[in-house]
Design a protein around this motif. Structure first.
Motif, short mmCIF file in Angstrom:
data_model
loop_
_atom_site.label_atom_id
_atom_site.label_comp_id
_atom_site.label_asym_id
_atom_site.label_seq_id
_atom_site.Cartn_x
_atom_site.Cartn_y
_atom_site.Cartn_z
N ASP A 75 0.84 -1.21 0.00
CA ASP A 75 0.00 0.00 0.00
C ASP A 75 0.87 1.26 0.00
O ASP A 75 0.55 2.24 -0.67
CB ASP A 75 -0.96 0.01 1.18
CG ASP A 75 -2.16 -0.91 0.97
OD1 ASP A 75 -2.44 -1.28 -0.19
OD2 ASP A 75 -2.81 -1.26 1.98
N ARG A 76 1.97 1.22 0.72
CA ARG A 76 2.91 2.37 0.69
C ARG A 76 3.48 2.54 -0.71
O ARG A 76 3.61 3.66 -1.20
CB ARG A 76 4.02 2.18 1.72
CG ARG A 76 3.54 2.37 3.13
CD ARG A 76 4.64 2.16 4.14
NE ARG A 76 4.11 2.37 5.50
CZ ARG A 76 4.69 1.96 6.58
NH1 ARG A 76 5.85 1.33 6.54
NH2 ARG A 76 4.14 2.18 7.76
N ILE A 78 2.09 1.65 -3.56
CA ILE A 78 1.02 2.16 -4.42
C ILE A 78 0.83 3.65 -4.19
O ILE A 78 0.70 4.43 -5.15
CB ILE A 78 -0.29 1.37 -4.20
CG1 ILE A 78 -0.14 -0.05 -4.76
CG2 ILE A 78 -1.48 2.09 -4.83
CD1 ILE A 78 -1.25 -1.01 -4.34
N ASN A 79 0.82 4.09 -2.95
CA ASN A 79 0.62 5.51 -2.63
C ASN A 79 1.75 6.38 -3.15
O ASN A 79 1.52 7.55 -3.51
CB ASN A 79 0.45 5.70 -1.13
CG ASN A 79 -0.87 5.18 -0.63
OD1 ASN A 79 -1.84 5.11 -1.37
ND2 ASN A 79 -0.91 4.79 0.62
N LEU A 80 2.97 5.85 -3.20
CA LEU A 80 4.11 6.64 -3.67
C LEU A 80 4.28 6.63 -5.19
O LEU A 80 5.01 7.45 -5.73
CB LEU A 80 5.41 6.13 -3.02
CG LEU A 80 5.53 6.39 -1.53
CD1 LEU A 80 6.73 5.64 -0.96
CD2 LEU A 80 5.67 7.89 -1.26
N GLN A 81 3.61 5.72 -5.87
CA GLN A 81 3.80 5.56 -7.31
C GLN A 81 3.19 6.67 -8.16
O GLN A 81 3.53 6.80 -9.31
CB GLN A 81 3.27 4.21 -7.79
CG GLN A 81 4.26 3.09 -7.60
CD GLN A 81 5.55 3.35 -8.32
OE1 GLN A 81 6.50 3.85 -7.74
NE2 GLN A 81 5.62 3.04 -9.58
N ARG A 82 2.27 7.41 -7.64
CA ARG A 82 1.67 8.56 -8.33
C ARG A 82 1.12 8.23 -9.71
O ARG A 82 1.55 8.79 -10.72
CB ARG A 82 2.70 9.69 -8.43
CG ARG A 82 3.16 10.18 -7.09
CD ARG A 82 4.10 11.36 -7.23
NE ARG A 82 4.61 11.72 -5.94
CZ ARG A 82 5.86 11.48 -5.54
NH1 ARG A 82 6.70 10.88 -6.33
NH2 ARG A 82 6.25 11.85 -4.35
N ASN A 85 0.36 2.26 -11.20
CA ASN A 85 0.25 1.27 -10.14
C ASN A 85 -0.02 -0.15 -10.62
O ASN A 85 -0.42 -0.99 -9.84
CB ASN A 85 -0.85 1.69 -9.17
CG ASN A 85 -0.48 2.92 -8.39
OD1 ASN A 85 0.64 3.02 -7.91
ND2 ASN A 85 -1.38 3.86 -8.28
#
Length: 125
Positions: A75-76, A78-82, A85
Motif C-alpha cells: 500500500d505504501r 502504491i501511494n508513492l507511485q503517483r 500502479n
C-alpha cells in the motif's frame, strides 16, 4: 560479492539509502529475507524517494508469509507511485489471494488491468 560491496559502502556512508537498497536486493536474491527487510527499513529511515523499496520489502514479507506487513508495504508502494500502479496492484492481488481474500484480490487485479490499459492508451496516442 554484492553484499560485501554494499556493506563496505554502508560502513563508510551509513545513511546511504541507495547502498542499503541495493544490499537489500542482493539479500532478496539470496533468499535472506530478514536481512532484506532490515535494509529496506533502513532505506525508509533515510528517504521516501525509492518507492520500489516498499515493493521489495513487501515481496520479502510475502516470502515469509507475513501477509499483514506485506499489505502495509505494498500500500505504501502504491501511494508513492503517483498514478502508475499496475505492478503494485498486481502484487496486492497476489498477497490478498494468498490471504484467501479472493474478492479483494480480484478488485486489485482489475485495478492492475485498468491501469495497464490506461498506460497503454497513453503510449498509443
Amino acid at each position: 560479492n554484492a553484499i560485501a560491496y554494499f556493506t563496505n559502502i554502508i560502513q563508510k556512508q551509513s545513511k546511504s539509502a541507495v547502498a542499503h537498497h541495493y544490499r537489500a536486493k542482493a539479500h532478496f536474491a539470496l533468499n535472506n529475507f530478514h536481512s532484506c527487510i532490515y535494509d529496506c527499513t533502513q532505506v525508509a529511515k533515510y528517504t521516501n524517494e525509492l518507492p520500489e523499496n516498499h515493493l521489495l520489502q513487501s515481496r520479502a514479507y510475502l516470502k515469509l508469509k507475513d501477509f499483514e506487513n506485506a499489505i502495509l508495504q505494498i500500500d505504501r508502494y502504491i501511494n508513492l507511485q503517483r498514478g502508475h500502479n499496475t505492478e503494485g496492484y498486481r502484487w496486492k492481488g497476489i498477497i490478498l489471494y494468498q490471504m484467501n481474500q479472493h474478492k479483494d484480490a480480484d478488485i486489485a487485479f482489475q485495478k492492475a488491468l485498468f491501469d495497464s490499459q490506461k498506460t497503454t492508451a497513453i503510449f498509443k496516442t
